[in-house]
Motif scaffolding. Structure first.
Motif, PDB file in Angstrom:
ATOM      1  N   GLU A 146     131.854  86.242 -32.553  1.00  0.00           N
ATOM      2  CA  GLU A 146     131.527  86.606 -31.174  1.00  0.00           C
ATOM      3  C   GLU A 146     131.597  85.414 -30.220  1.00  0.00           C
ATOM      4  O   GLU A 146     131.857  85.571 -29.031  1.00  0.00           O
ATOM      5  CB  GLU A 146     130.142  87.239 -31.107  1.00  0.00           C
ATOM      6  CG  GLU A 146     130.031  88.610 -31.779  1.00  0.00           C
ATOM      7  CD  GLU A 146     129.943  88.521 -33.301  1.00  0.00           C
ATOM      8  OE1 GLU A 146     130.053  89.571 -33.958  1.00  0.00           O
ATOM      9  OE2 GLU A 146     129.775  87.393 -33.827  1.00  0.00           O
ATOM     10  N   ARG A 147     131.396  84.239 -30.760  1.00  0.00           N
ATOM     11  CA  ARG A 147     131.430  83.025 -29.942  1.00  0.00           C
ATOM     12  C   ARG A 147     132.831  82.744 -29.405  1.00  0.00           C
ATOM     13  O   ARG A 147     132.993  82.083 -28.368  1.00  0.00           O
ATOM     14  CB  ARG A 147     130.939  81.853 -30.795  1.00  0.00           C
ATOM     15  CG  ARG A 147     131.044  80.501 -30.131  1.00  0.00           C
ATOM     16  CD  ARG A 147     130.682  79.392 -31.104  1.00  0.00           C
ATOM     17  NE  ARG A 147     131.210  78.109 -30.697  1.00  0.00           N
ATOM     18  CZ  ARG A 147     131.395  77.081 -31.501  1.00  0.00           C
ATOM     19  NH1 ARG A 147     131.072  77.187 -32.772  1.00  0.00           N
ATOM     20  NH2 ARG A 147     131.887  75.948 -31.063  1.00  0.00           N
ATOM     21  N   PHE A 148     133.867  83.268 -30.087  1.00  0.00           N
ATOM     22  CA  PHE A 148     135.242  82.922 -29.734  1.00  0.00           C
ATOM     23  C   PHE A 148     135.980  84.037 -29.016  1.00  0.00           C
ATOM     24  O   PHE A 148     137.076  83.807 -28.488  1.00  0.00           O
ATOM     25  CB  PHE A 148     136.025  82.557 -31.015  1.00  0.00           C
ATOM     26  CG  PHE A 148     135.482  81.358 -31.731  1.00  0.00           C
ATOM     27  CD1 PHE A 148     135.875  80.079 -31.370  1.00  0.00           C
ATOM     28  CD2 PHE A 148     134.564  81.502 -32.757  1.00  0.00           C
ATOM     29  CE1 PHE A 148     135.373  78.970 -32.029  1.00  0.00           C
ATOM     30  CE2 PHE A 148     134.051  80.404 -33.423  1.00  0.00           C
ATOM     31  CZ  PHE A 148     134.451  79.131 -33.050  1.00  0.00           C
ATOM     32  N   LEU A 149     135.429  85.237 -28.972  1.00  0.00           N
ATOM     33  CA  LEU A 149     136.181  86.401 -28.505  1.00  0.00           C
ATOM     34  C   LEU A 149     136.751  86.232 -27.104  1.00  0.00           C
ATOM     35  O   LEU A 149     137.893  86.626 -26.835  1.00  0.00           O
ATOM     36  CB  LEU A 149     135.303  87.655 -28.557  1.00  0.00           C
ATOM     37  CG  LEU A 149     134.900  88.135 -29.959  1.00  0.00           C
ATOM     38  CD1 LEU A 149     133.973  89.342 -29.849  1.00  0.00           C
ATOM     39  CD2 LEU A 149     136.134  88.483 -30.778  1.00  0.00           C
ATOM     40  N   GLN A 150     136.005  85.655 -26.181  1.00  0.00           N
ATOM     41  CA  GLN A 150     136.447  85.541 -24.794  1.00  0.00           C
ATOM     42  C   GLN A 150     136.980  84.149 -24.450  1.00  0.00           C
ATOM     43  O   GLN A 150     137.200  83.838 -23.272  1.00  0.00           O
ATOM     44  CB  GLN A 150     135.290  85.921 -23.846  1.00  0.00           C
ATOM     45  CG  GLN A 150     134.798  87.353 -24.025  1.00  0.00           C
ATOM     46  CD  GLN A 150     135.943  88.368 -23.950  1.00  0.00           C
ATOM     47  OE1 GLN A 150     136.778  88.297 -23.050  1.00  0.00           O
ATOM     48  NE2 GLN A 150     135.989  89.299 -24.893  1.00  0.00           N
ATOM     49  N   SER A 151     137.209  83.336 -25.477  1.00  0.00           N
ATOM     50  CA  SER A 151     137.777  82.007 -25.243  1.00  0.00           C
ATOM     51  C   SER A 151     139.290  82.103 -25.034  1.00  0.00           C
ATOM     52  O   SER A 151     139.947  83.033 -25.524  1.00  0.00           O
ATOM     53  CB  SER A 151     137.493  81.091 -26.434  1.00  0.00           C
ATOM     54  OG  SER A 151     136.110  80.903 -26.621  1.00  0.00           O
ATOM     55  N   TYR A 152     139.828  81.105 -24.336  1.00  0.00           N
ATOM     56  CA  TYR A 152     141.272  80.996 -24.143  1.00  0.00           C
ATOM     57  C   TYR A 152     141.809  79.857 -25.025  1.00  0.00           C
ATOM     58  O   TYR A 152     141.062  78.940 -25.384  1.00  0.00           O
ATOM     59  CB  TYR A 152     141.599  80.740 -22.673  1.00  0.00           C
ATOM     60  CG  TYR A 152     141.382  81.963 -21.808  1.00  0.00           C
ATOM     61  CD1 TYR A 152     142.419  82.871 -21.577  1.00  0.00           C
ATOM     62  CD2 TYR A 152     140.132  82.215 -21.239  1.00  0.00           C
ATOM     63  CE1 TYR A 152     142.221  83.999 -20.790  1.00  0.00           C
ATOM     64  CE2 TYR A 152     139.924  83.346 -20.447  1.00  0.00           C
ATOM     65  CZ  TYR A 152     140.974  84.241 -20.235  1.00  0.00           C
ATOM     66  OH  TYR A 152     140.771  85.367 -19.473  1.00  0.00           O
ATOM     67  N   PRO A 153     143.096  79.907 -25.367  1.00  0.00           N
ATOM     68  CA  PRO A 153     143.641  78.886 -26.277  1.00  0.00           C
ATOM     69  C   PRO A 153     143.352  77.449 -25.853  1.00  0.00           C
ATOM     70  O   PRO A 153     143.058  76.595 -26.702  1.00  0.00           O
ATOM     71  CB  PRO A 153     145.148  79.192 -26.275  1.00  0.00           C
ATOM     72  CG  PRO A 153     145.222  80.659 -26.018  1.00  0.00           C
ATOM     73  CD  PRO A 153     144.092  80.950 -25.062  1.00  0.00           C
ATOM     74  N   HIS A 154     143.419  77.158 -24.551  1.00  0.00           N
ATOM     75  CA  HIS A 154     143.226  75.769 -24.122  1.00  0.00           C
ATOM     76  C   HIS A 154     141.790  75.293 -24.321  1.00  0.00           C
ATOM     77  O   HIS A 154     141.517  74.085 -24.268  1.00  0.00           O
ATOM     78  CB  HIS A 154     143.640  75.605 -22.652  1.00  0.00           C
ATOM     79  CG  HIS A 154     142.683  76.229 -21.676  1.00  0.00           C
ATOM     80  ND1 HIS A 154     142.805  77.546 -21.270  1.00  0.00           N
ATOM     81  CD2 HIS A 154     141.584  75.736 -21.040  1.00  0.00           C
ATOM     82  CE1 HIS A 154     141.827  77.819 -20.416  1.00  0.00           C
ATOM     83  NE2 HIS A 154     141.070  76.730 -20.263  1.00  0.00           N
ATOM     84  N   GLU A 155     140.878  76.213 -24.558  1.00  0.00           N
ATOM     85  CA  GLU A 155     139.480  75.852 -24.779  1.00  0.00           C
ATOM     86  C   GLU A 155     139.179  75.550 -26.247  1.00  0.00           C
ATOM     87  O   GLU A 155     138.057  75.166 -26.573  1.00  0.00           O
ATOM     88  CB  GLU A 155     138.567  76.983 -24.296  1.00  0.00           C
ATOM     89  CG  GLU A 155     138.701  77.270 -22.808  1.00  0.00           C
ATOM     90  CD  GLU A 155     137.900  78.480 -22.363  1.00  0.00           C
ATOM     91  OE1 GLU A 155     137.226  78.390 -21.306  1.00  0.00           O
ATOM     92  OE2 GLU A 155     137.934  79.516 -23.058  1.00  0.00           O
ATOM     93  N   LEU A 156     140.171  75.720 -27.115  1.00  0.00           N
ATOM     94  CA  LEU A 156     139.977  75.553 -28.554  1.00  0.00           C
ATOM     95  C   LEU A 156     140.652  74.281 -29.044  1.00  0.00           C
ATOM     96  O   LEU A 156     141.589  73.776 -28.435  1.00  0.00           O
ATOM     97  CB  LEU A 156     140.553  76.755 -29.308  1.00  0.00           C
ATOM     98  CG  LEU A 156     140.057  78.139 -28.894  1.00  0.00           C
ATOM     99  CD1 LEU A 156     140.803  79.205 -29.686  1.00  0.00           C
ATOM    100  CD2 LEU A 156     138.552  78.266 -29.091  1.00  0.00           C
ATOM    101  N   SER A 157     140.191  73.800 -30.180  1.00  0.00           N
ATOM    102  CA  SER A 157     140.860  72.673 -30.842  1.00  0.00           C
ATOM    103  C   SER A 157     142.125  73.177 -31.537  1.00  0.00           C
ATOM    104  O   SER A 157     142.341  74.393 -31.696  1.00  0.00           O
ATOM    105  CB  SER A 157     139.926  72.053 -31.873  1.00  0.00           C
ATOM    106  OG  SER A 157     139.722  72.947 -32.966  1.00  0.00           O
ATOM    107  N   GLY A 158     142.968  72.246 -31.972  1.00  0.00           N
ATOM    108  CA  GLY A 158     144.194  72.629 -32.669  1.00  0.00           C
ATOM    109  C   GLY A 158     143.921  73.427 -33.927  1.00  0.00           C
ATOM    110  O   GLY A 158     144.593  74.427 -34.212  1.00  0.00           O
ATOM    111  N   GLY A 159     142.915  73.003 -34.685  1.00  0.00           N
ATOM    112  CA  GLY A 159     142.562  73.734 -35.902  1.00  0.00           C
ATOM    113  C   GLY A 159     142.040  75.125 -35.606  1.00  0.00           C
ATOM    114  O   GLY A 159     142.346  76.089 -36.322  1.00  0.00           O
ATOM    115  N   GLN A 160     141.247  75.254 -34.542  1.00  0.00           N
ATOM    116  CA  GLN A 160     140.734  76.576 -34.163  1.00  0.00           C
ATOM    117  C   GLN A 160     141.867  77.494 -33.718  1.00  0.00           C
ATOM    118  O   GLN A 160     141.882  78.685 -34.039  1.00  0.00           O
ATOM    119  CB  GLN A 160     139.689  76.429 -33.056  1.00  0.00           C
ATOM    120  CG  GLN A 160     138.375  75.834 -33.535  1.00  0.00           C
ATOM    121  CD  GLN A 160     137.436  75.504 -32.388  1.00  0.00           C
ATOM    122  OE1 GLN A 160     137.875  75.243 -31.255  1.00  0.00           O
ATOM    123  NE2 GLN A 160     136.144  75.503 -32.666  1.00  0.00           N
TER     124      GLN A 160
END
Length: 337
Positions: A146-160
């Motif tokens: 649930e923590r990641f559902l509304q995130s955008y790619p640029h907000e994540l690390s490469g591994g994520q």
């Protein structure tokens, strides 16, 4: 995971290439990108397809995905030949999923993680979309999902981001992942985590995988079997421990020699692989360090190396056997041929 028995026995490979040939017209010349390949991926098995750039491994992977049609030979899934009708290909691509090396290029920057992972289930009209997305993210190691559902790619690390790409594949409950250089764009500290994830998916979900890579070190860490490709053909294949601790083909030996623990690197001469100019005899002979050193002549096979074609290697799924296409290896270690 379903067992994907399909009425076939457990020894039937889940994914298989049989005498596969793929040719292209390259500037008026015929390019034999895949030039007679037998390759099998068994159930719950990880196979590494290894070779330098230009050897044909990406074309082989695209053909196994149904993205290219073979000139001759066939792709088989769960014992049945691949059907190239639109409906059959759509169903097949749910079963055989691609994981690319560049997660940033694979993900739409305007889509949230939820939308990225939900895309496949929507295309295939699958029920319980939200449950599938949450479950896939959790299985890919993005917890709590649930923590990641509304995130955008640029907000994540490469591994994520790579885990999101893997989750997008898992949301379809595939039988096979084809991972093209899955950790090449990641920092060294993250690579081990993604490789461990692929191993866990094999163990927990029963997934099979074909990992396409130029890195024999990666193959050592993840694969059950390894197939080494050069200029459109598999030149050596077998259990990863056997091939990587005691390689018989000079090309495999050269690839291994660049690993940090190797005492002395083998520098290959000649031109890199060109699928429009496949030489006669052994296709590796113009760059072969064994031939150049005179060792092949001492074994009495130098003439064969330059003029006599080698047989196409069998697929040998999960057989425990190793195979090599090399006149010198056949003359000096006949048990390996």
């Amino acid at each position: 995971m379903n067992g994907r028995s399909g009425g076939t026995d457990a020894e039937t490979p889940l994914l298989e290439a049989r005498d596969l040939h793929v040719e292209f017209n390259a500037r008026g010349r015929r390019a034999r990108a895949v030039d007679g390949v037998n390759l099998a991926v068994g159930r719950r098995e990880i196979v590494a397809l290894v070779g330098e750039s230009g050897c044909g491994k990406t074309t082989l992977a695209r053909t196994l995905l149904g993205l290219e049609r073979p000139t001759s030979g066939e792709v088989r899934y769960d014992g049945a030949p691949l059907n190239y009708s639109s409906r059959a290909l759509k169903a097949y691509r749910r079963e055989v999923q691609l994981v690319l090396q560049d997660p940033m290029g694979s993900l739409n920057p305007r889509h949230t993680v939820y939308e990225a992972v939900a895309e496949g289930p929507r295309i295939h009209g699958m029920a319980d979309e939200h449950e599938r997305v949450v479950s896939a993210l959790s299985r890919a190691g993005l917890r709590p999902p649930e923590r990641f559902l509304q995130s955008y790619p640029h907000e994540l690390s490469g591994g994520q981001r790579q885990r999101v790409v893997i989750a997008g594949a898992l949301a379809l409950d595939p039988g096979v992942l084809i991972a093209d250089e899955p950790v090449a764009s990641l920092d060294a500290s993250v690579r081990g985590e993604i490789l461990a994830l692929l191993l866990r998916l094999r163990d927990e979900l029963g997934l099979s995988a074909l990992v396409v890579t130029h890195d024999l070190g990666l193959a050592w860490n993840i694969a059950d079997r390894v197939a080494v490709m050069y200029l459109g053909r598999i030149v050596e294949a077998g259990p990863v421990e056997q091939i990587l601790t005691s390689p018989s083909h000079p090309y495999t030996q050269a690839l291994l020699s660049v690993l940090p623990e190797s005492p002395e690197p083998v520098v290959l001469g000649g031109e890199p692989p060109d699928p429009t100019r496949i030489p006669g005899g052994c296709r590796f002979h113009p760059r072969c360090q064994v031939l150049a050193s005179g060792a092949a002549a001492e074994a009495g096979v130098d003439g064969r190396c330059r003029s006599q074609l080698l047989d196409i290697l069998p697929a040998a799924p999960s057989s425990g056997e190793a195979h090599v296409a090399c006149h010198y290896a056949e003359a000096t270690t006949p048990a390996r041929s």
